[in-house]
Each structure stands twice: as structure tokens, then as C-alpha cells.
Scaffold this motif. Structure first.
Motif, PDB file in Angstrom:
ATOM      1  N   ALA A   1     -15.525 -11.077  17.012  1.00  0.00           N
ATOM      2  CA  ALA A   1     -14.938 -11.155  15.673  1.00  0.00           C
ATOM      3  C   ALA A   1     -14.574  -9.761  15.165  1.00  0.00           C
ATOM      4  O   ALA A   1     -13.510  -9.558  14.561  1.00  0.00           O
ATOM      5  CB  ALA A   1     -15.914 -11.835  14.713  1.00  0.00           C
ATOM      6  N   PHE A   2     -15.431  -8.794  15.422  1.00  0.00           N
ATOM      7  CA  PHE A   2     -15.198  -7.426  14.970  1.00  0.00           C
ATOM      8  C   PHE A   2     -13.923  -6.864  15.581  1.00  0.00           C
ATOM      9  O   PHE A   2     -13.117  -6.218  14.895  1.00  0.00           O
ATOM     10  CB  PHE A   2     -16.403  -6.559  15.341  1.00  0.00           C
ATOM     11  N   GLN A   3     -13.700  -7.121  16.874  1.00  0.00           N
ATOM     12  CA  GLN A   3     -12.510  -6.582  17.524  1.00  0.00           C
ATOM     13  C   GLN A   3     -11.242  -7.281  17.038  1.00  0.00           C
ATOM     14  O   GLN A   3     -10.215  -6.636  16.821  1.00  0.00           O
ATOM     15  CB  GLN A   3     -12.622  -6.718  19.043  1.00  0.00           C
ATOM     16  N   ILE A   4     -11.307  -8.600  16.865  1.00  0.00           N
ATOM     17  CA  ILE A   4     -10.137  -9.311  16.343  1.00  0.00           C
ATOM     18  C   ILE A   4      -9.806  -8.811  14.944  1.00  0.00           C
ATOM     19  O   ILE A   4      -8.636  -8.585  14.597  1.00  0.00           O
ATOM     20  CB  ILE A   4     -10.379 -10.836  16.334  1.00  0.00           C
ATOM     21  N   PHE A   5     -10.838  -8.631  14.128  1.00  0.00           N
ATOM     22  CA  PHE A   5     -10.645  -8.097  12.780  1.00  0.00           C
ATOM     23  C   PHE A   5      -9.991  -6.714  12.839  1.00  0.00           C
ATOM     24  O   PHE A   5      -9.059  -6.416  12.087  1.00  0.00           O
ATOM     25  CB  PHE A   5     -11.999  -8.019  12.074  1.00  0.00           C
ATOM     26  N   ASP A   6     -10.467  -5.869  13.753  1.00  0.00           N
ATOM     27  CA  ASP A   6      -9.904  -4.521  13.895  1.00  0.00           C
ATOM     28  C   ASP A   6      -8.439  -4.589  14.317  1.00  0.00           C
ATOM     29  O   ASP A   6      -7.601  -3.814  13.826  1.00  0.00           O
ATOM     30  CB  ASP A   6     -10.728  -3.736  14.915  1.00  0.00           C
ATOM     31  N   ASP A   7      -8.112  -5.519  15.233  1.00  0.00           N
ATOM     32  CA  ASP A   7      -6.725  -5.698  15.657  1.00  0.00           C
ATOM     33  C   ASP A   7      -5.845  -6.098  14.470  1.00  0.00           C
ATOM     34  O   ASP A   7      -4.718  -5.605  14.322  1.00  0.00           O
ATOM     35  CB  ASP A   7      -6.625  -6.788  16.727  1.00  0.00           C
TER      36      ASP A   7
ATOM     37  N   PRO B   1      -1.471 -15.769  12.680  1.00  0.00           N
ATOM     38  CA  PRO B   1      -2.220 -16.939  12.189  1.00  0.00           C
ATOM     39  C   PRO B   1      -3.246 -17.460  13.200  1.00  0.00           C
ATOM     40  O   PRO B   1      -4.378 -17.796  12.830  1.00  0.00           O
ATOM     41  CB  PRO B   1      -1.124 -17.979  11.925  1.00  0.00           C
ATOM     42  N   ALA B   2      -2.864 -17.516  14.463  1.00  0.00           N
ATOM     43  CA  ALA B   2      -3.795 -18.012  15.486  1.00  0.00           C
ATOM     44  C   ALA B   2      -4.946 -17.037  15.692  1.00  0.00           C
ATOM     45  O   ALA B   2      -6.093 -17.455  15.906  1.00  0.00           O
ATOM     46  CB  ALA B   2      -3.059 -18.247  16.801  1.00  0.00           C
ATOM     47  N   ALA B   3      -4.669 -15.735  15.618  1.00  0.00           N
ATOM     48  CA  ALA B   3      -5.739 -14.738  15.749  1.00  0.00           C
ATOM     49  C   ALA B   3      -6.721 -14.863  14.592  1.00  0.00           C
ATOM     50  O   ALA B   3      -7.943 -14.762  14.784  1.00  0.00           O
ATOM     51  CB  ALA B   3      -5.147 -13.326  15.794  1.00  0.00           C
ATOM     52  N   GLN B   4      -6.211 -15.096  13.390  1.00  0.00           N
ATOM     53  CA  GLN B   4      -7.089 -15.307  12.238  1.00  0.00           C
ATOM     54  C   GLN B   4      -7.934 -16.564  12.414  1.00  0.00           C
ATOM     55  O   GLN B   4      -9.108 -16.597  12.026  1.00  0.00           O
ATOM     56  CB  GLN B   4      -6.261 -15.388  10.959  1.00  0.00           C
ATOM     57  N   ALA B   5      -7.352 -17.590  13.029  1.00  0.00           N
ATOM     58  CA  ALA B   5      -8.098 -18.827  13.277  1.00  0.00           C
ATOM     59  C   ALA B   5      -9.224 -18.596  14.280  1.00  0.00           C
ATOM     60  O   ALA B   5     -10.345 -19.104  14.107  1.00  0.00           O
ATOM     61  CB  ALA B   5      -7.153 -19.922  13.779  1.00  0.00           C
ATOM     62  N   VAL B   6      -8.949 -17.814  15.322  1.00  0.00           N
ATOM     63  CA  VAL B   6      -9.996 -17.490  16.305  1.00  0.00           C
ATOM     64  C   VAL B   6     -11.090 -16.664  15.639  1.00  0.00           C
ATOM     65  O   VAL B   6     -12.286 -16.874  15.895  1.00  0.00           O
ATOM     66  CB  VAL B   6      -9.409 -16.740  17.517  1.00  0.00           C
ATOM     67  N   LEU B   7     -10.701 -15.724  14.787  1.00  0.00           N
ATOM     68  CA  LEU B   7     -11.683 -14.932  14.043  1.00  0.00           C
ATOM     69  C   LEU B   7     -12.603 -15.839  13.240  1.00  0.00           C
ATOM     70  O   LEU B   7     -13.834 -15.687  13.281  1.00  0.00           O
ATOM     71  CB  LEU B   7     -10.961 -13.960  13.116  1.00  0.00           C
ATOM     72  N   ALA B   8     -12.030 -16.803  12.520  1.00  0.00           N
ATOM     73  CA  ALA B   8     -12.835 -17.733  11.717  1.00  0.00           C
ATOM     74  C   ALA B   8     -13.776 -18.545  12.598  1.00  0.00           C
ATOM     75  O   ALA B   8     -14.933 -18.804  12.225  1.00  0.00           O
ATOM     76  CB  ALA B   8     -11.915 -18.650  10.913  1.00  0.00           C
TER      77      ALA B   8
ATOM     78  N   LEU C   1     -21.592 -11.086   8.203  1.00  0.00           N
ATOM     79  CA  LEU C   1     -20.374 -11.850   8.464  1.00  0.00           C
ATOM     80  C   LEU C   1     -19.388 -11.776   7.306  1.00  0.00           C
ATOM     81  O   LEU C   1     -18.203 -12.075   7.478  1.00  0.00           O
ATOM     82  CB  LEU C   1     -20.734 -13.312   8.781  1.00  0.00           C
ATOM     83  N   ASP C   2     -19.863 -11.371   6.133  1.00  0.00           N
ATOM     84  CA  ASP C   2     -18.959 -11.204   4.986  1.00  0.00           C
ATOM     85  C   ASP C   2     -17.931 -10.108   5.243  1.00  0.00           C
ATOM     86  O   ASP C   2     -16.897 -10.058   4.570  1.00  0.00           O
ATOM     87  CB  ASP C   2     -19.753 -10.867   3.722  1.00  0.00           C
ATOM     88  N   TYR C   3     -18.206  -9.240   6.191  1.00  0.00           N
ATOM     89  CA  TYR C   3     -17.297  -8.146   6.529  1.00  0.00           C
ATOM     90  C   TYR C   3     -15.898  -8.663   6.885  1.00  0.00           C
ATOM     91  O   TYR C   3     -14.898  -7.980   6.667  1.00  0.00           O
ATOM     92  CB  TYR C   3     -17.896  -7.370   7.706  1.00  0.00           C
ATOM     93  N   PHE C   4     -15.831  -9.886   7.409  1.00  0.00           N
ATOM     94  CA  PHE C   4     -14.574 -10.426   7.910  1.00  0.00           C
ATOM     95  C   PHE C   4     -13.798 -11.247   6.882  1.00  0.00           C
ATOM     96  O   PHE C   4     -12.726 -11.764   7.194  1.00  0.00           O
ATOM     97  CB  PHE C   4     -14.844 -11.297   9.146  1.00  0.00           C
ATOM     98  N   ASP C   5     -14.327 -11.360   5.696  1.00  0.00           N
ATOM     99  CA  ASP C   5     -13.725 -12.257   4.702  1.00  0.00           C
ATOM    100  C   ASP C   5     -12.272 -11.918   4.409  1.00  0.00           C
ATOM    101  O   ASP C   5     -11.447 -12.811   4.196  1.00  0.00           O
ATOM    102  CB  ASP C   5     -14.525 -12.229   3.390  1.00  0.00           C
TER     103      ASP C   5
END
Length: 299
Positions: A216-222, A255-262, A290-294
């Protein structure tokens, strides 16, 4: 009950003070090398890896401040070494990190390489001296594996090899992210489990949480590389696309990357919920991470 935000504020301050105190000329005898090492470590940062370690210990028992700050500090030294080397011209060739010139821009490439070398080896000095004697060797081996050629360094090698090529395989990108980023975000959980001598089921649950958190951290960074602001992030944005990096957004679309993050965040949350039901463990602090990704999940 202490919230994750309050916990992180208190302990980030303690981590910063601990690092500033120990990274002195007493432990680093060459003045320019000491300045170079201190420059990158004390530039700030989220301190995510040491905070994950400390929060995991606190979720089970009371922290031993002297021991646990040393172990947490070792994690930050390894992370900062990786950033210094990652920023070098031969790697990502970055000019700014944490809002200031990168180490090689400030001290030159040779000294930046040595500063990274110094931080990596000093990390094991701190960890080996602080860890409980019964598990000190195991903890050093765990950190070495996570940061070395079967962990983070392997991920960096895959990243270099894949950059500029069109990777259409999600499994390859997931492996890259699990090693390059995820390994050093999972190892704080592993070190905490070893320090506490937790049973195997609890240890495996923590490691599973760490893997989902790391991805999740890496997807968020991307995603932040696409949506973020350079002034706020303290580094350049849109570099992944320009450099031909293979990321979740480039492969799947935003959008799909955000869905994978969720999905990854939800999986991490479920693991902690199940662990709470089965063990003498409070999940509140780790769930708060996990709030970091909100921000990205609400776009």
C-alpha cells in the motif's frame, strides 16, 4: 487511550533527539563523514519504519526506551542509507530529498557513498549492542536479509533492470515493490516479534500486515508522484514517468491503482482485527497507521 497521531508525535520527537545525540563525533571519528551522515539522517522524514517498530512493541507491552530507541534508530539508519544511495547519479539521480539538496549534491558522490556505507554498518552496531542477548544474532540476521540481496537491494536491482522497459506483468511489479519498499516496512514488525519472542501465529500475522502495508505504501507513493506537490513532498514529482519506471498507475491506470490501494489497506486492517481477537494485543496503534493512505483513497 493514546491515538496513533499522538503516539507518533511523541516518539518521532524522541527518535529525532536520539539520532541527533548518537550521531556525534564520538561514534563517527572523521568530521566530514560525520557531517555527511548527520545531514541526511537529521533532515527529517516520516520516521515510518522506527515508528512501526515502536508501535508494535507498545501494542503488546511497555516500551523499554533505551533498548527500543536504539533498535528503532538502527532501522532509520538503514532506511536513510538506502535513500542516499538511491539518489546517486548512477541510480535515480535526484537533486532534492526531504526538502534539501541530496547528499551527493551537498558533499560529493564519493562522500555520499561513504555516508551510506557508514550508516548501514552503524545500524548493525546499534542493533547488535541493544538487542536482547538471546535474540540479538537473529535480529541482526533478519535486518540484514530484509535490507540485503534477497530484500531491498534485490528490489533495487530489479528496478534498475526494468526501468525503460515495458513491464505488463502485475506480478513482476508486485515483486519489485515487495522487495524494494515492502521489505524495510515489514522488518520493523519482524524485529518487534523477535524482541518480544511472540508465538509463530502472532508473528506471521504481523508479517502479513507488514506486507500489505508495504505494498500500500508503494502504491501510495506512486500515486503521490502523479498527484503530489514537490514543495510538500520535499522531492521532485512526475519523475517515475519521465524515467520510465514501472508503477501501478502506469500499468493499471490511476482509478484501478487506487482500488488496489484500498484493497491492500482493507486486508491489513482485517489481519489486525483477527489478531486482536486471538491474542493479548491492542490493534489501535497499528490500525492508525493505515490513515496515512486516506488522501489517495478519497480522491
Amino acid at each position: 487511550m493514546t491515538t496513533t497521531e499522538t503516539f507518533n508525535q511523541i516518539w518521532r520527537s524522541k527518535i529525532d533527539a536520539y539520532l541527533a545525540k548518537r550521531l556525534s563525533d564520538v561514534e563517527i571519528t572523521q568530521p566530514k563523514l560525520a557531517a555527511s551522515m548527520r545531514y541526511s539522517v537529521l533532515a527529517g522524514g516520516k520516521r515510518m519504519r522506527p515508528l512501526l517498530y515502536l508501535a508494535t512493541i507498545q501494542s503488546w507491552t511497555t516500551l523499554d526506551e533505551e533498548m527500543d530507541l536504539a533498535i528503532a534508530g538502527a532501522l532509520e539508519l538503514v532506511h536513510t542509507y538506502s535513500l542516499i544511495h538511491d539518489d546517486l547519479p548512477a541510480m535515480d539521480n535526484d537533486d532534492y530529498r526531504r526538502g534539501q539538496l541530496t547528499n551527493h549534491k551537498r558533499f560529493g558522490e564519493a562522500m555520499a557513498i561513504l555516508a551510506g556505507d557508514g550508516l548501514l554498518t552503524l545500524a548493525f552496531q546499534w542493533l547488535g549492542a541493544a538487542a536482547p542477548a538471546a535474540v540479538g544474532g537473529k535480529m541482526c540476521a533478519t535486518l540484514a536479509q530484509a535490507s540485503g540481496p534477497s530484500g531491498m537491494v534485490a528490489g533495487q536491482a530489479i528496478d534498475i533492470t526494468a526501468t525503460g522497459t515495458d513491464v505488463s506483468d502485475l506480478t513482476t511489479i508486485k515483486q519489485l515493490d515487495a522487495l524494494k519498499t515492502g521489505a524495510l516496512l515489514t522488518v520493523p514488525l519482524a524485529l518487534a516479534a523477535e524482541r518480544l519472542a511472540l508465538p509463530v501465529p502472532a508473528t506471521e500475522a504481523l508479517l502479513d500486515f507488514g506486507r500489505h502495508f508495504g505494498l500500500a505504501f508503494q502504491i501510495f507513493d506512486d500515486l503521490q508522484d502523479l498527484h503530489g506537490d514537490a514543495a510538500q513532498l520535499g522531492k521532485a514529482v512526475h519523475k517515475d514517468t519521465k524515467a520510465g519506471k514501472n508503477t501501478y498507475p502506469s500499468l493499471l491506470g490511476v482509478p484501478a491503482a487506487q482500488a488496489v490501494l484500498a484493497q491492500e489497506v482493507q486486508q491489513a486492517r482485517m489481519i489486525l482485527t483477527r489478531l486482536t481477537a486471538a491474542a493479548d494485543f491492542s490493534s489501535d496503534l497499528l490500525i492508525g497507521f493505515l490513515d496515512y493512505f486516506d488522501k489517495e483513497m478519497k480522491l
